[in-house]
Design a protein around this motif. Structure first.
Motif, mmCIF file in Angstrom:
data_model
loop_
_atom_site.group_PDB
_atom_site.id
_atom_site.type_symbol
_atom_site.label_atom_id
_atom_site.label_comp_id
_atom_site.label_asym_id
_atom_site.label_seq_id
_atom_site.Cartn_x
_atom_site.Cartn_y
_atom_site.Cartn_z
ATOM 1 N N THR A 1 0.835 -1.206 0.000
ATOM 2 C CA THR A 1 0.000 0.000 0.000
ATOM 3 C C THR A 1 0.866 1.250 0.000
ATOM 4 O O THR A 1 1.759 1.399 0.842
ATOM 5 N N VAL A 2 0.598 2.137 -0.955
ATOM 6 C CA VAL A 2 1.360 3.379 -1.079
ATOM 7 C C VAL A 2 0.389 4.541 -1.215
ATOM 8 O O VAL A 2 -0.561 4.481 -2.012
ATOM 9 N N GLN A 3 0.608 5.586 -0.447
ATOM 10 C CA GLN A 3 -0.202 6.806 -0.531
ATOM 11 C C GLN A 3 0.543 7.795 -1.406
ATOM 12 O O GLN A 3 1.682 8.180 -1.114
ATOM 13 N N PHE A 4 -0.075 8.222 -2.499
ATOM 14 C CA PHE A 4 0.542 9.215 -3.385
ATOM 15 C C PHE A 4 -0.410 10.398 -3.503
ATOM 16 O O PHE A 4 -1.505 10.275 -4.046
ATOM 17 N N LYS A 5 0.020 11.542 -2.942
ATOM 18 C CA LYS A 5 -0.839 12.727 -2.857
ATOM 19 C C LYS A 5 -2.122 12.334 -2.126
ATOM 20 O O LYS A 5 -2.072 11.905 -0.987
ATOM 21 N N ASP A 6 -3.265 12.423 -2.770
ATOM 22 C CA ASP A 6 -4.523 12.097 -2.090
ATOM 23 C C ASP A 6 -5.054 10.716 -2.461
ATOM 24 O O ASP A 6 -6.187 10.373 -2.120
ATOM 25 N N THR A 7 -4.255 9.932 -3.159
ATOM 26 C CA THR A 7 -4.723 8.647 -3.671
ATOM 27 C C THR A 7 -3.952 7.498 -3.035
ATOM 28 O O THR A 7 -2.730 7.564 -2.902
ATOM 29 N N LYS A 8 -4.672 6.446 -2.644
ATOM 30 C CA LYS A 8 -4.043 5.239 -2.115
ATOM 31 C C LYS A 8 -3.982 4.189 -3.207
ATOM 32 O O LYS A 8 -4.985 3.871 -3.834
ATOM 33 N N PHE A 9 -2.775 3.666 -3.445
ATOM 34 C CA PHE A 9 -2.564 2.612 -4.428
ATOM 35 C C PHE A 9 -2.205 1.320 -3.693
ATOM 36 O O PHE A 9 -1.397 1.341 -2.765
ATOM 37 N N ILE A 10 -2.795 0.201 -4.114
ATOM 38 C CA ILE A 10 -2.434 -1.106 -3.566
ATOM 39 C C ILE A 10 -1.845 -1.936 -4.701
ATOM 40 O O ILE A 10 -2.513 -2.232 -5.690
ATOM 41 N N PHE A 11 -0.572 -2.262 -4.552
ATOM 42 C CA PHE A 11 0.153 -3.031 -5.557
ATOM 43 C C PHE A 11 0.149 -4.513 -5.173
ATOM 44 O O PHE A 11 0.524 -4.863 -4.062
ATOM 45 N N HIS A 12 -0.258 -5.349 -6.108
ATOM 46 C CA HIS A 12 -0.249 -6.796 -5.879
ATOM 47 C C HIS A 12 0.864 -7.476 -6.676
ATOM 48 O O HIS A 12 1.623 -8.263 -6.142
ATOM 49 N N LEU A 13 0.964 -7.148 -7.938
ATOM 50 C CA LEU A 13 1.978 -7.751 -8.815
ATOM 51 C C LEU A 13 2.998 -6.745 -9.316
ATOM 52 O O LEU A 13 4.181 -7.048 -9.437
ATOM 53 N N ILE A 14 2.548 -5.563 -9.629
ATOM 54 C CA ILE A 14 3.416 -4.542 -10.223
ATOM 55 C C ILE A 14 4.302 -3.929 -9.140
ATOM 56 O O ILE A 14 3.815 -3.588 -8.064
ATOM 57 N N PRO A 15 5.599 -3.778 -9.390
ATOM 58 C CA PRO A 15 6.484 -3.159 -8.399
ATOM 59 C C PRO A 15 6.003 -1.762 -8.007
ATOM 60 O O PRO A 15 5.653 -0.957 -8.869
ATOM 61 N N CYS A 16 5.984 -1.491 -6.703
ATOM 62 C CA CYS A 16 5.328 -0.270 -6.237
ATOM 63 C C CYS A 16 6.163 0.983 -6.452
ATOM 64 O O CYS A 16 5.656 2.100 -6.289
ATOM 65 N N GLY A 17 7.431 0.841 -6.862
ATOM 66 C CA GLY A 17 8.239 2.019 -7.153
ATOM 67 C C GLY A 17 7.844 2.728 -8.424
ATOM 68 O O GLY A 17 8.345 3.830 -8.712
ATOM 69 N N LEU A 18 6.926 2.149 -9.211
ATOM 70 C CA LEU A 18 6.584 2.728 -10.505
ATOM 71 C C LEU A 18 5.783 4.023 -10.425
ATOM 72 O O LEU A 18 5.531 4.660 -11.443
ATOM 73 N N LEU A 19 5.398 4.437 -9.223
ATOM 74 C CA LEU A 19 4.790 5.755 -9.101
ATOM 75 C C LEU A 19 5.814 6.852 -9.390
ATOM 76 O O LEU A 19 5.450 7.992 -9.669
ATOM 77 N N HIS A 20 7.102 6.509 -9.311
ATOM 78 C CA HIS A 20 8.168 7.406 -9.749
ATOM 79 C C HIS A 20 8.347 7.204 -11.249
ATOM 80 O O HIS A 20 8.652 6.091 -11.697
ATOM 81 N N ASN B 1 -6.060 -5.703 -14.301
ATOM 82 C CA ASN B 1 -6.895 -4.858 -13.445
ATOM 83 C C ASN B 1 -6.048 -3.823 -12.717
ATOM 84 O O ASN B 1 -6.423 -2.642 -12.619
ATOM 85 N N GLU B 2 -4.905 -4.263 -12.213
ATOM 86 C CA GLU B 2 -3.996 -3.357 -11.513
ATOM 87 C C GLU B 2 -3.436 -2.305 -12.474
ATOM 88 O O GLU B 2 -3.330 -1.120 -12.137
ATOM 89 N N LEU B 3 -3.099 -2.756 -13.672
ATOM 90 C CA LEU B 3 -2.540 -1.850 -14.679
ATOM 91 C C LEU B 3 -3.540 -0.753 -15.054
ATOM 92 O O LEU B 3 -3.168 0.424 -15.185
ATOM 93 N N GLU B 4 -4.806 -1.115 -15.218
ATOM 94 C CA GLU B 4 -5.816 -0.126 -15.575
ATOM 95 C C GLU B 4 -5.959 0.936 -14.487
ATOM 96 O O GLU B 4 -6.133 2.123 -14.788
ATOM 97 N N ASP B 5 -5.881 0.530 -13.223
ATOM 98 C CA ASP B 5 -5.947 1.507 -12.132
ATOM 99 C C ASP B 5 -4.754 2.456 -12.183
ATOM 100 O O ASP B 5 -4.896 3.668 -11.983
ATOM 101 N N LEU B 6 -3.571 1.922 -12.461
ATOM 102 C CA LEU B 6 -2.370 2.754 -12.483
ATOM 103 C C LEU B 6 -2.333 3.672 -13.705
ATOM 104 O O LEU B 6 -1.722 4.744 -13.670
ATOM 105 N N LYS B 7 -2.987 3.271 -14.776
ATOM 106 C CA LYS B 7 -3.025 4.115 -15.974
ATOM 107 C C LYS B 7 -3.765 5.429 -15.734
ATOM 108 O O LYS B 7 -3.561 6.407 -16.450
ATOM 109 N N LYS B 8 -4.630 5.442 -14.723
ATOM 110 C CA LYS B 8 -5.314 6.693 -14.370
ATOM 111 C C LYS B 8 -4.321 7.723 -13.848
ATOM 112 O O LYS B 8 -4.546 8.923 -13.941
ATOM 113 N N TYR B 9 -3.218 7.216 -13.303
ATOM 114 C CA TYR B 9 -2.154 8.093 -12.806
ATOM 115 C C TYR B 9 -1.128 8.377 -13.889
ATOM 116 O O TYR B 9 -0.659 9.509 -14.044
#
Length: 306
Positions: free
Chosen positions: A43-62, A82-90
């Motif tokens: 679980t990573v908090q980025f600004k006002d959004t909480k992301f939960i990473f299951h398979l994708i490495p969580c450092g990719l918010l950088h 499913n995880e990728l689609e959520d991250l594509k919003k960012y």
């Protein structure tokens, strides 16, 4: 100067590894997962959004970092997309920075079904029901299907039909479950193959190039040392090596590539699922820790034992 760092958990998982990796990742060019699968919940908090990473490495918010899912992982394409689609919003182009080992073993529908049936029986050990254990079982029984097999459809179909024939016999005779359709699963996974094609790599090429070009790597562990398949509280453990050595076999790297090891622990201990927990509190303090620490599984939502 320290270049390459590994981050592992020192307890039964849920120590905050994802937050530590995210905090450090801005100084690295590659973030590599080396074991486990969608049973992880970083679980990573980025600004006002909480992301939960299951398979994708969580450092990719950088946005300057490449994420590698290594061969020691087991891969569920449905969870991944499913995880990728959520991250594509960012970051709409994030999939260009994701690399997946062709040697990763696939989690198949029969792995999910077997895991769920087992856990709902009296012999369950408290898994996430994500098919992780059954997928690793097939890997070590040498009947597993790997991501690279998707690109040889005839070979993939032959192995898939043989596996489903065995699994259906097992499911119907032992668990009295409905049989699975090999043709439906084959078509679905061929669709996954097309979508994954641009991301599939031999991961050791990435690490060899990184070493030559002095690029820094952070190795991201999942679960924790007390859940290690060899050294944890067996049999109430996960199905992979969660300790530092797991990165060597799970990524095909030299141990010399790991220059610093960081272990993450909480001030108190939690555990999800069954198994020994000598300091577990069933009194009010345990409930207070759970409430104040928001101790609920990021993957399953189950309350953690405190």
């Amino acid at each position: 100067m320290i270049n390459n760092t590994i981050v592992v958990g020192l307890q039964w998982g849920d120590e905050g590894k994802g937050k530590v990796v995210d905090y450090l990742a801005g100084d690295y060019q590659i973030d590599a997962r080396f074991q486990g699968g969608s049973n992880a919940g970083h679980t990573v908090q980025f600004k006002d959004t909480k992301f939960i990473f299951h398979l994708i490495p969580c450092g990719l918010l950088h946005k300057d970092i490449i994420g590698v899912i290594g061969s020691g992982c087991v891969f569920d394409p449905d969870v991944f997309f499913n995880e990728l689609e959520d991250l594509k919003k960012y970051d709409s182009s994030i999939e260009e920075r994701i690399k997946i080992s062709r040697f990763c073993h696939l989690i198949m529908p029969y792995h999910l079904l077997i895991d769920r049936i087992r856990e709902e029986s009296k012999h369950g050990i408290g898994t996430t029901k994500r098919g992780i254990g059954p997928a690793y079982e097939d890997k070590y029984a040498r009947v597993g299907l790997r991501i690279g097999d998707l690109y040889n459809p005839e070979y993939f179909e032959k192995k898939l039909r043989a596996n489903i024939s065995r699994k259906n016999h097992f499911l119907m005779e032992i668990y009295h479950a409905e049989p699975l359709s090999d043709s439906e699963i084959f078509d679905r996974y061929m669709g996954y193959a097309e979508r994954l094609k641009s991301m599939i790599v031999n991961e050791y090429d990435i690490f060899e190039t990184a070493e030559k070009n002095n690029k820094k790597i952070i190795f991201e562990g999942a679960q924790g040392a007390l859940l290690d398949i060899s050294y944890g509280t067996y049999p109430y453990v996960t199905s992979s090596n969660t300790i530092v050595g797991g990165a060597v076999s799970g990524l095909g790297i030299s141990p010399m590539l790991i220059e610093r090891s960081l272990g993450v622990a909480k001030a108190y201990t939690t555990r999800v699922g069954h198994g020994p927990f000598p300091t577990e509190s069933e009194a009010a303090i345990g409930e207070d820790l759970r409430r104040m620490g928001n101790e609920y599984g990021a993957t399953t939502g189950r309350p953690r034992r405190c």
